[in-house]
Motif scaffolding. Structure first.
Motif, mmCIF file in Angstrom:
data_model
loop_
_atom_site.group_PDB
_atom_site.id
_atom_site.type_symbol
_atom_site.label_atom_id
_atom_site.label_comp_id
_atom_site.label_asym_id
_atom_site.label_seq_id
_atom_site.Cartn_x
_atom_site.Cartn_y
_atom_site.Cartn_z
ATOM 1 N N SER A 129 0.482 -1.280 -0.131
ATOM 2 C CA SER A 129 0.305 -0.090 0.317
ATOM 3 C C SER A 129 0.529 1.143 0.016
ATOM 4 C CB SER A 129 -0.406 -0.012 1.393
ATOM 5 O OG SER A 129 -1.483 1.495 1.461
ATOM 6 N N ALA A 130 0.625 1.936 -1.013
ATOM 7 C CA ALA A 130 1.830 3.078 -1.071
ATOM 8 C C ALA A 130 0.792 4.355 -0.165
ATOM 9 C CB ALA A 130 2.175 3.894 -2.688
ATOM 10 N N HIS A 131 -0.366 4.116 0.329
ATOM 11 C CA HIS A 131 -1.441 4.896 0.631
ATOM 12 C C HIS A 131 -0.390 5.105 1.900
ATOM 13 C CE1 HIS A 131 -4.219 6.254 -2.437
ATOM 14 N NE2 HIS A 131 -4.511 6.808 -1.556
ATOM 15 N N MET A 132 -0.082 3.759 2.217
ATOM 16 C CA MET A 132 0.266 3.673 3.666
ATOM 17 C C MET A 132 1.424 3.624 4.365
ATOM 18 S SD MET A 132 -2.285 3.273 5.513
ATOM 19 C CE MET A 132 -2.549 2.557 7.221
ATOM 20 N N PHE A 133 2.451 4.445 2.680
ATOM 21 C CA PHE A 133 3.458 4.382 2.771
ATOM 22 C C PHE A 133 3.856 5.467 3.725
ATOM 23 C CE2 PHE A 133 5.677 0.962 -0.101
ATOM 24 C CZ PHE A 133 6.979 0.764 1.090
ATOM 25 N N GLY A 134 2.824 5.985 2.572
ATOM 26 C CA GLY A 134 2.827 7.702 2.551
ATOM 27 C C GLY A 134 2.646 7.915 4.434
ATOM 28 N N HIS A 178 -6.755 -3.240 -0.909
ATOM 29 C CA HIS A 178 -5.210 -3.825 -0.217
ATOM 30 C C HIS A 178 -5.511 -4.766 0.632
ATOM 31 C CE1 HIS A 178 -1.753 -1.240 -2.312
ATOM 32 N NE2 HIS A 178 -2.755 -0.158 -1.623
ATOM 33 N N THR A 179 -4.660 -5.457 0.794
ATOM 34 C CA THR A 179 -4.889 -6.801 2.009
ATOM 35 C C THR A 179 -4.955 -6.254 3.422
ATOM 36 O OG1 THR A 179 -2.824 -8.159 1.627
ATOM 37 C CG2 THR A 179 -4.997 -8.119 0.414
ATOM 38 N N LEU A 180 -4.683 -6.657 4.284
ATOM 39 C CA LEU A 180 -4.531 -6.041 5.224
ATOM 40 C C LEU A 180 -3.166 -6.401 5.334
ATOM 41 C CD1 LEU A 180 -5.121 -4.977 8.650
ATOM 42 C CD2 LEU A 180 -5.266 -7.930 9.029
ATOM 43 N N ALA A 181 -2.264 -7.833 4.803
ATOM 44 C CA ALA A 181 -0.952 -7.553 5.435
ATOM 45 C C ALA A 181 -0.328 -6.577 4.410
ATOM 46 C CB ALA A 181 -0.393 -8.633 4.843
ATOM 47 N N GLN A 182 -1.129 -5.868 2.901
ATOM 48 C CA GLN A 182 -0.427 -5.195 2.451
ATOM 49 C C GLN A 182 -0.367 -3.846 3.505
ATOM 50 O OE1 GLN A 182 -2.613 -5.826 -1.032
ATOM 51 N NE2 GLN A 182 -1.065 -6.914 -1.842
ATOM 52 N N VAL A 183 -1.634 -3.391 4.173
ATOM 53 C CA VAL A 183 -2.180 -1.689 4.649
ATOM 54 C C VAL A 183 -1.108 -2.368 5.845
ATOM 55 C CG1 VAL A 183 -3.007 -0.795 6.210
ATOM 56 C CG2 VAL A 183 -4.313 -1.738 4.053
ATOM 57 N N THR A 184 0.018 -3.166 6.133
ATOM 58 C CA THR A 184 -0.188 -3.364 7.876
ATOM 59 C C THR A 184 1.726 -2.975 7.027
ATOM 60 O OG1 THR A 184 -1.497 -4.225 8.667
ATOM 61 C CG2 THR A 184 0.594 -4.418 9.004
ATOM 62 N N ALA A 185 1.758 -3.877 6.800
ATOM 63 C CA ALA A 185 3.901 -3.944 6.032
ATOM 64 C C ALA A 185 3.779 -2.083 5.492
ATOM 65 C CB ALA A 185 3.477 -5.010 4.818
ATOM 66 N N PHE A 187 2.154 0.787 6.297
ATOM 67 C CA PHE A 187 2.327 2.063 7.522
ATOM 68 C C PHE A 187 3.524 1.130 7.730
ATOM 69 C CE2 PHE A 187 1.507 2.869 11.746
ATOM 70 C CZ PHE A 187 1.554 3.494 11.562
ATOM 71 N N LEU A 188 3.891 0.160 8.677
ATOM 72 C CA LEU A 188 5.269 -0.360 9.101
ATOM 73 C C LEU A 188 6.678 -0.134 8.500
ATOM 74 C CD1 LEU A 188 4.125 -3.321 10.999
ATOM 75 C CD2 LEU A 188 4.198 -1.068 11.833
ATOM 76 N N MET A 189 6.814 0.057 7.220
ATOM 77 C CA MET A 189 7.460 -0.411 6.816
ATOM 78 C C MET A 189 8.407 2.363 6.247
ATOM 79 S SD MET A 189 8.214 -2.708 3.736
ATOM 80 C CE MET A 189 9.938 -2.333 3.482
ATOM 81 N N GLY A 190 6.653 2.640 6.241
ATOM 82 C CA GLY A 190 6.739 4.057 5.686
ATOM 83 C C GLY A 190 7.189 4.570 7.268
ATOM 84 N N TYR A 191 6.815 3.637 8.626
ATOM 85 C CA TYR A 191 7.123 4.480 9.617
ATOM 86 C C TYR A 191 8.770 4.798 9.920
ATOM 87 C CZ TYR A 191 6.574 5.147 15.109
ATOM 88 O OH TYR A 191 6.669 6.104 16.174
#
Length: 202
Positions: A129-134, A178-185, A187-191
């Motif tokens: 998820s690019a949104h959660m990266f951001g 996205h799946t939950l895994a893609q959203v979580t990954a 966010f965590l990587m972006g953070y």
């Protein structure tokens, strides 16, 4: 609910995150004292290089039918738009370097470029998820600036952005992007990348 999810996804789309990051610096850091007279000079590059140029070129790709839609829902079509955005972000970081901005500010901006490199590599086999990266990068950078540059810990601000991150993640799931895994990954990587980038530069 889908309409609300679309609105949230649009307001917190990845290309806007660097702009929000720098705007927030004028709210919770000494930028409002030191750089208030230069706010236009500081904001113009991030608006131009992180949003206007990439968005325009991605729109051109869409009109040329290189990509199917502006949301980049098809994983294999993300590669070229990501490369375009990476090039534009890199120019932005160099521009700020020539302006003599503080190291932690440069590493905060560079984190966006690094995250794009990671996203490009991951996109070769997985639709993260690019949104959660951001939004993860926005929260991580904000927290790191507060802790290591400003030496404060504004809990209400942190809680507000955790709630926003949850809203963005939920929106991506409700839209079935996205799946939950893609959203979580994402966010965590972006953070983690943004938090570490400012910490290193502080």
């Amino acid at each position: 609910m889908k309409q609300l999810s679309h609105i949230i996804s649009s307001v917190f789309q990845p290309l806007l995150m660097p702009i929000y990051s720098i705007l927030l610096l004028f709210v919770y850091t000494h930028f409002k004292v030191v750089y208030i007279q230069q706010i236009g000079i500081i904001l113009l590059p991030v608006i131009l290089y992180s949003f206007v140029i990439p968005a325009f070129l991605i729109f051109i790709l869409y009109k040329l039918k290189v990509i199917s839609n502006l949301s980049l829902t098809i994983r294999r079509e993300r590669f070229l738009p990501y490369l375009i955005t990476l090039a534009s972000y890199s120019i932005m970081v160099y521009h700020y370097y020539r302006m003599g901005m503080p190291t932690w500010f440069l590493t905060l901006c560079a984190a966006s470029a690094v995250l794009l490199v990671v996203a490009i590599v991951i996109t070769l086999w997985w639709k993260i998820s690019a949104h959660m990266f951001g939004v993860g990068g926005l929260l991580g950078g904000m927290m790191s600036v507060c802790l290591f540059v400003e030496g404060n810990n504004p809990y209400p601000l942190f809680m507000a952005f955790f709630i926003i991150a949850g809203m963005v993640g939920t929106s991506r799931l409700m839209l079935r992007r996205h799946t939950l895994a893609q959203v979580t990954a994402g966010f965590l990587m972006g953070y983690a990348f943004s938090f570490a980038a400012v910490w290193i530069g502080a």
